[in-house]
Design a protein around this motif. Structure first.
Motif, short mmCIF file in Angstrom:
data_model
loop_
_atom_site.label_atom_id
_atom_site.label_comp_id
_atom_site.label_asym_id
_atom_site.label_seq_id
_atom_site.Cartn_x
_atom_site.Cartn_y
_atom_site.Cartn_z
N PRO A 196 0.82 -1.22 0.00
CA PRO A 196 0.00 0.00 0.00
C PRO A 196 0.85 1.27 0.00
N GLU A 197 0.31 2.31 -0.58
CA GLU A 197 1.01 3.60 -0.63
C GLU A 197 1.30 4.07 0.79
N GLY A 198 2.49 4.54 1.00
CA GLY A 198 2.89 5.05 2.31
C GLY A 198 3.54 4.01 3.20
N GLU A 199 3.44 2.74 2.85
CA GLU A 199 4.07 1.70 3.66
C GLU A 199 5.46 1.43 3.12
N ASP A 200 6.43 1.36 3.99
CA ASP A 200 7.79 1.07 3.61
C ASP A 200 8.00 -0.44 3.64
N ALA A 201 8.49 -0.99 2.54
CA ALA A 201 8.69 -2.44 2.46
C ALA A 201 9.67 -2.93 3.52
N TYR A 202 10.50 -2.04 4.02
CA TYR A 202 11.51 -2.43 4.99
C TYR A 202 11.10 -2.10 6.43
N ASP A 203 9.87 -1.67 6.63
CA ASP A 203 9.38 -1.37 7.97
C ASP A 203 9.45 -2.60 8.86
N ASP A 204 9.61 -2.34 10.14
CA ASP A 204 9.57 -3.39 11.13
C ASP A 204 8.11 -3.77 11.35
#
Length: 116
Positions: free
Chosen positions: A89-97
């Motif tokens: 989704p837009e705004g979500e970082d693929a590398y987020d914890d």
């Protein structure tokens, strides 16, 4: 991709076919079972387009992404990872914890055991 892959893994490709040609009947597409000529005839009939245009549409579709469950090839891993980014989704970082979504950081008890 080659048509032989499509034929061998027909069920994996049906959703993509129905996305590309949404007016096709899903039961009819299932019954085609990888028969390229039958699929082309169905596209021509349903969309009322000349056979050459249907051929062009099918060739363009075949240049698209191959479903992940069709090819398990380590050389394709990076390509598959990049293609998966389309679903973030837009705004979500693929590398987020992602700890907030699960129990990361907590040791799970073995199945059938409780803390004593």
């Amino acid at each position: 991709m080659k048509w032989q892959q499509v034929t061998e893994h027909w069920n994996a490709f049906v959703p993509s076919i129905l996305t590309r040609w949404p007016e096709l009947d899903s039961d009819t597409v299932d019954a085609i079972e990888g028969d390229r000529t039958a699929l082309l005839k169905e596209i021509v009939h349903t969309y009322q387009v000349p056979a050459r245009e249907a051929e062009d549409q099918l060739a363009e579709w075949m240049e698209g992404a191959t479903p992940a469950d069709v090819i398990m090839d380590p050389e394709m891993d990076n390509e598959r990872i990049l293609a998966a980014a389309d679903n973030i989704p837009e705004g979500e970082d693929a590398y987020d914890d992602d700890r907030r979504f699960g129990d990361d950081g907590y040791e799970a008890n073995p199945i059938g055991r409780t803390d004593a």
